[in-house]
Design an enzyme around this catalytic site. Structure first.
Site, PDB file in Angstrom:
ATOM      1  N   SER A  46      -5.753  11.678 -20.189  1.00 51.75           N
ATOM      2  CA  SER A  46      -6.468  11.488 -21.453  1.00 51.75           C
ATOM      3  C   SER A  46      -5.433  11.352 -22.556  1.00 51.75           C
ATOM      4  O   SER A  46      -4.291  11.808 -22.403  1.00 51.75           O
ATOM      5  CB  SER A  46      -7.335  12.724 -21.726  1.00 51.75           C
ATOM      6  OG  SER A  46      -7.701  12.800 -23.087  1.00 51.75           O
TER       7      SER A  46
ATOM      8  N   TYR B  26      -8.816  21.893 -21.841  1.00 51.37           N
ATOM      9  CA  TYR B  26      -8.831  20.466 -21.471  1.00 51.37           C
ATOM     10  C   TYR B  26      -7.463  19.826 -21.744  1.00 51.37           C
ATOM     11  O   TYR B  26      -6.888  19.159 -20.877  1.00 51.37           O
ATOM     12  CB  TYR B  26      -9.927  19.763 -22.272  1.00 51.37           C
ATOM     13  CG  TYR B  26     -10.110  18.303 -21.937  1.00 51.37           C
ATOM     14  CD1 TYR B  26     -10.851  17.908 -20.827  1.00 51.37           C
ATOM     15  CD2 TYR B  26      -9.545  17.309 -22.740  1.00 51.37           C
ATOM     16  CE1 TYR B  26     -11.034  16.559 -20.530  1.00 51.37           C
ATOM     17  CE2 TYR B  26      -9.723  15.964 -22.447  1.00 51.37           C
ATOM     18  CZ  TYR B  26     -10.472  15.598 -21.345  1.00 51.37           C
ATOM     19  OH  TYR B  26     -10.628  14.263 -21.056  1.00 51.37           O
TER      20      TYR B  26
END
Ligand code: NAD
Length: 261
Positions: free
Chosen positions: A145, A158
């Site tokens: 990401s 995350y």
């Protein structure tokens, strides 16, 4: 289209929705044999399989939780038993949840790390073991990401998992380069998938995100699938250990756009 992908066996984790679904569909269109991993029957993986088969593609589904070692072994075994080998492993499954760090329980931390980071480790390890044992010059692609680079308050678990994936990818690329196994990373920006559905249902929240994207729009799952297909193809034969950012420029300091700064 990439002729080198025809007939290849590709496993995609978390492939019943979002990016995983688009990646599975793209590989099927390329003529690959696709293993569609899903977590629960509620994910309706048969819809992906049906769509692929309707278009003349080849795909099979296998349940498995990527955070569980035995499940990941089972996914790779299934690919080998069903299609005879495994050429490409796409570690795509991932979760996120907004929680301020002072309220982040160890259980929540562990769940995200185990799914996103441990899942990518297990998938990479099992795929690489098979490739080494059978002298396959295969390829592993991990789904990271932009938050492997951009800090993200309320998403510490995350961001930590994606930062971990970056160095996992780079380390494995170096470790197995001499065996001809390529390991690469994709870092999507904001893409229109179920993981963002709640946020994007609010037009203001969606606009806030678009304001962070120099290209001015939320990406489409197919735009990520195209990157995965290229990385897996022989067109990327000399590419290993990279992160391919597909983020509409999000990591390029959007606040400096239009000559500011
Ligand atoms: P999504 O929620 O549609 O897909 C995630 C998939 O992973 C789901 O099908 C889910 O069932 C599956 N999954 C979750 N936990 C699992 C587990 N333990 N075992 C097996 N499968 C599991 O969201 P998405 O956007 O398609 O996300 C795919 C990947 O892309 C994730 O790793 C996510 O972090 C990453 N990503 C997405 C975006 C985005 O904007 N959509 C941006 C950057 C990175």
């Amino acid at each position: 289209m990439y002729p080198s992908l025809k007939g290849k066996v590709v496993a995609v984790t978390g492939a019943s929705s979002g990016l995983g679904k688009a990646i599975a569909q793209r590989f099927a269109e390329e003529g690959a044999k696709v293993v569609v991993n899903y977590l629960t029957e509620d994910d309706k993986p048969e819809l992906v399989i049906d769509e692929i088969k309707t278009k003349g593609g080849e795909a099979s589904k296998i349940q498995g939780d990527v955070s569980q070692e035995d499940d990941v072994k089972r996914i790779v075994q299934f690919a080998v038993e069903t299609y005879g080998t495994l050429d490409v492993m796409v570690n795509n499954a991932g979760i996120q949840a907004e929680i301020p760090t002072e309220e982040l329980s160890l259980d929540n931390w562990n769940k995200v790390i185990q799914t996103n980071l441990t899942g990518a480790f297990l998938g990479s390890r099992e795929a690489i073991k098979h490739m080494l044992d059978h002298n396959i010059k295969g390829c592993v692609i991990n789904m990271s990401s932009v938050h492997q680079q951009i800090p993200w308050p309320h998403f510490a678990h995350y961001a930590a998992s994606k930062g971990g994936i970056k160095l996992l990818t780079e380390t494995l690329a170096l470790e197995y380069a001499s065996s001809g196994i390529r390991v690469n990373n994709i870092a999507p920006g904001a893409i229109d998938t179920p993981i963002n559905a709640e946020k994007f249902a609010d037009p203001e929240a969606k606009k806030d995100v678009i304001d962070l994207i120099p290209m001015g729009y939320v990406g489409k799952p197919e735009e990520i699938a195209a990157c995965v297909a290229w990385l897996a193809s022989s067109e990327a034969s000399y590419v290993t250990g990279i992160t391919l950012y597909a983020d509409g420029g999000m990591t390029k300091y959007p606040s400096f756009q239009a000559g500011k700064g």
